[in-house]
Design an enzyme around this catalytic site. Structure first.
Site, PDB file in Angstrom:
ATOM      1  N   LYS A  21      47.023  20.094  35.106  1.00 15.68           N
ATOM      2  CA  LYS A  21      47.773  19.074  34.354  1.00 15.68           C
ATOM      3  C   LYS A  21      47.042  17.741  34.373  1.00 15.68           C
ATOM      4  CE  LYS A  21      52.639  20.286  34.702  1.00 15.68           C
ATOM      5  NZ  LYS A  21      53.654  20.321  35.729  1.00 15.68           N
TER       6      LYS A  21
ATOM      7  N   ARG B 180      36.175  31.643  38.316  1.00 15.08           N
ATOM      8  CA  ARG B 180      35.806  32.118  36.973  1.00 15.08           C
ATOM      9  C   ARG B 180      36.267  31.078  35.980  1.00 15.08           C
ATOM     10  NH1 ARG B 180      34.347  37.544  35.194  1.00 15.08           N
ATOM     11  NH2 ARG B 180      34.249  37.475  32.930  1.00 15.08           N
TER      12      ARG B 180
ATOM     13  N   HIS C 258      26.798  35.523  36.256  1.00 13.85           N
ATOM     14  CA  HIS C 258      27.826  36.314  36.927  1.00 13.85           C
ATOM     15  C   HIS C 258      27.090  37.059  38.039  1.00 13.85           C
ATOM     16  CE1 HIS C 258      31.303  38.533  37.765  1.00 13.85           C
ATOM     17  NE2 HIS C 258      31.326  39.378  36.760  1.00 13.85           N
TER      18      HIS C 258
ATOM     19  N   ARG D 253      39.541  42.931  36.390  1.00 11.73           N
ATOM     20  CA  ARG D 253      38.665  43.793  37.164  1.00 11.73           C
ATOM     21  C   ARG D 253      37.888  42.995  38.222  1.00 11.73           C
ATOM     22  NH1 ARG D 253      36.852  48.459  35.476  1.00 11.73           N
ATOM     23  NH2 ARG D 253      37.614  47.956  33.393  1.00 11.73           N
ATOM     24  N   THR D 254      37.265  41.911  37.809  1.00  9.93           N
ATOM     25  CA  THR D 254      36.489  41.093  38.753  1.00  9.93           C
ATOM     26  C   THR D 254      37.400  40.507  39.834  1.00  9.93           C
ATOM     27  OG1 THR D 254      34.892  40.534  37.026  1.00  9.93           O
ATOM     28  CG2 THR D 254      34.940  39.105  38.959  1.00  9.93           C
TER      29      THR D 254
END
Lengths: 302, 302, 302
Positions: free
Chosen positions: A82, A103, A131, A53-54
């Site tokens: 990696k 995020r 957030h 959603r974000t």
């Protein structure tokens, strides 16, 4: 404003500036759907944990501004990490892009990213910490749907212990005059003492366990998760009380908000009431993120 | 036309309208490769099960129209469905986008989506039910490569029991005059009775097990899967018969179609014959989906 | 130039042509960030194994050119290869797109793709074989940061046995006059005999195990992997020697390069030295890939 990492970094004036710009963006969306402020520019969406959603809201905002998006949605099948440090990844990606939204499951990851980036970084959620774009879209929803943030009366209902959304919004509201907050939750899920202490001098607060919403402008619902309770019987006791139904709302002059996703804490028959604004709130994420992307980019090329 | 959920929702006139628009889109692709009918607009591609070919074809169509795409390709690493209902997801996504294409393993998911969406929804496949854009690109291929749909003689070969592609195309062809259909399959994989009953009044049908394609305009091949047979020996008996080779085709005046992916039911040496049109058919998915996206969007803003 | 599959396919003139075009692209990036040479055009990025950095660099390049991207990032959750041959996939995708960049674990996959494609194919890495855009961005970095490729003195340090990057760059450098190469590695990880034989007539070569970099223009670091050593004690012996620190560099007039990702073979305090150019090198991947995309596309529509 170079980056948007935490609501604590920005003051009342900056918040109001973002909300004003959001209003201009909303007008553009309603009139012609898109613009070209960020034509040819690139937003990198680095999602180290999934949040569809974000991510889609950020991508929509960037594309409505005429810009492009690159990125990844999950690190499990990428090679970006990696054995590479987050700092190195950010140094590389900031050579490709004009803006970064990150995020990450770890608190502080967004801050570290901003310190290694040549381009503005937006925190799209770092663990249980911050957030900020969610808080800003909540404030915008209040401004648009109630008409004012000052002198607001708002009730938060449900899990007030674990939700960063509620903590962050309460702190932001404490920057505005005359706000009154009702905290309605079961004892197990009360607002943490440190959050209350942080805002109690600046804001009128009351705590209760019963749902009393006769005199508020906004009811902000949150999800109560069964697994938060030590004793499952306690959960079943509160479950019914904190499930919003048509009867709770009646013809009250109130705006119902929810950060979504919703499970069953708002009865789906509430959706058709004029007071239900949670899908509108979700839509407002687009103009608010457009405003943030535009303002940060403009500041970065000054 | 508000949504495109099932071929059963649209009539002969609407089909012809889409095919005409597709022809205009193909001309644009051939002339300059792209246009800006949907400049700044957003298609959300919600793929609850993977289907790379269909997804890329939709994304190509939207981008050739000047539009943008957001979406997800698989739900396993998204949060969109964390206990959230499909209805809620659609309500949120239709606040971000101008058009939605959904692929879902459950029959009826696309219909449910259309009932919860403010923007047009296109069914990109819902389980074994419908995949209307495939049917429309099949019809377009016939129109372009044979020259006419009325009075068409077409043979379907292979698995006629499980393929929604074949069922849906037969039903669509039954809207046109003078069509003759040959159904060529092993006994285990015959066309289901209900599909035959549905179209038998409107169309000339014959069923057989041998490949007789002397007098048809189109040979429509499908894949035969070993696992469909109760007795594996039966599979090996039919395998050879239903594998199309250069010898089958000779210099017949016939158009060979296949919905792809192909495994070995068409010998790769057939690819170089002028009769082979299955890669062209796959390409036609782009102008046809461009036409559908354009028409649905235009209707939605009227 | 129809495709870019291997450095062995292109000569000195073509390399110089690409580097010149890259310089023009870099100027565009610095001046206004983007252009519209490939407006409305589509690059398909087909990544049969994950490589986030390479993919994002290609996508950035295409979008900075005004173009669009479709593709997949991993085949595990796609259907594109459900029993379908690579040749068929390419035939389908080349009907959707104007350019294809493919990354595949199998040597020769890019060549096979080019033979089945109507549009230009770029090899974005096929197993341990070729990765020509990396070699070209390395050459561009040398040209921009040192000022000349002819008469270059360059030291390669670390794992010279397994890295295709080093082999391919050495071969490309052998096309230029007066280049001197130092090969610095532990015995276990020496440059393969066939690579040395291939270039030894054309270039001045020396091999050593100690890091002597007093008289070189470029130090090209690579990663040494523990698992390459039969005897782990041998690894610990060389580990320290081949880790570049501030002390190694001092005030030498040298350009430090690394293909990234870096683990610990360059101390992070080296990052702030003016000699460190590996993040710039990574950035140069964008203008170089823009040049390649533009040139290949222009040739394809001639």
């Amino acid at each position: 404003m170079r980056h948007l990492i935490s609501m604590r970094d920005i003051g009342r004036e900056e918040i109001l500036n973002i909300l004003d710009e959001s209003e201009r963006m909303e007008a553009i969306l309603n009139e012609k759907g898109h613009c070209d402020f960020l034509n040819g520019r690139i937003l990198a969406t680095l999602f180290y944990e999934p949040s569809t959603r974000t991510r889609l809201s950020f991508e929509t905002a960037m594309k409505r501004l005429g810009g492009n998006v690159i990125g990844f949605t999950d690190i499990s099948n990428t090679s970006v990490t990696k054995g590479e440090s987050l700092a190195d990844t950010i140094k590389v990606i900031s050579g490709y892009s004009d803006l970064i939204a990150i995020r990450h499951p770890s608190e502080g990851a967004a801050r570290l990213s901003s310190e290694n980036s040549k381009v503005p970084v937006i925190n799209a959620g770092d663990g249980s910490n911050q957030h900020p774009t969610q808080t800003l879209l909540d404030l915008y929803t209040i401004k648009r749907e109630v008409g004012h943030i000052e002198n607001l009366k708002i009730a938060f209902i449900g899990d007030l212990k674990y939700g960063r959304t509620v903590h962050s919004l309460c702190q932001a509201l404490s920057l505005f005059k005359g706000v009154e907050i009702k905290l309605i939750s079961p004892d197990e899920l009360k607002m943490p003492r440190e959050v209350i202490e942080d805002i109690s001098g600046k804001i009128k607060l009351s705590e209760m366990t019963d749902v009393e919403i006769d005199d508020v402008d906004v009811v902000y619902m949150t999800r109560i998760q069964k697994e938060r309770f030590v004793d499952v019987n306690e959960y079943y006791k509160v479950k019914g009380i904190y499930r919003l139904s048509k009867e709770h709302i009646g013809d009250k002059n109130v705006v119902i908000m929810h950060p979504l996703p919703r499970v069953d804490e708002i009865d789906s028959e509430v959706d058709t009431l004029p007071q239900a604004r949670y899908f509108k709130q979700s839509f407002y994420g687009v103009p608010v993120r457009m405003a943030i992307l535009k303002l940060l980019f403009e500041d970065s090329v000054k």
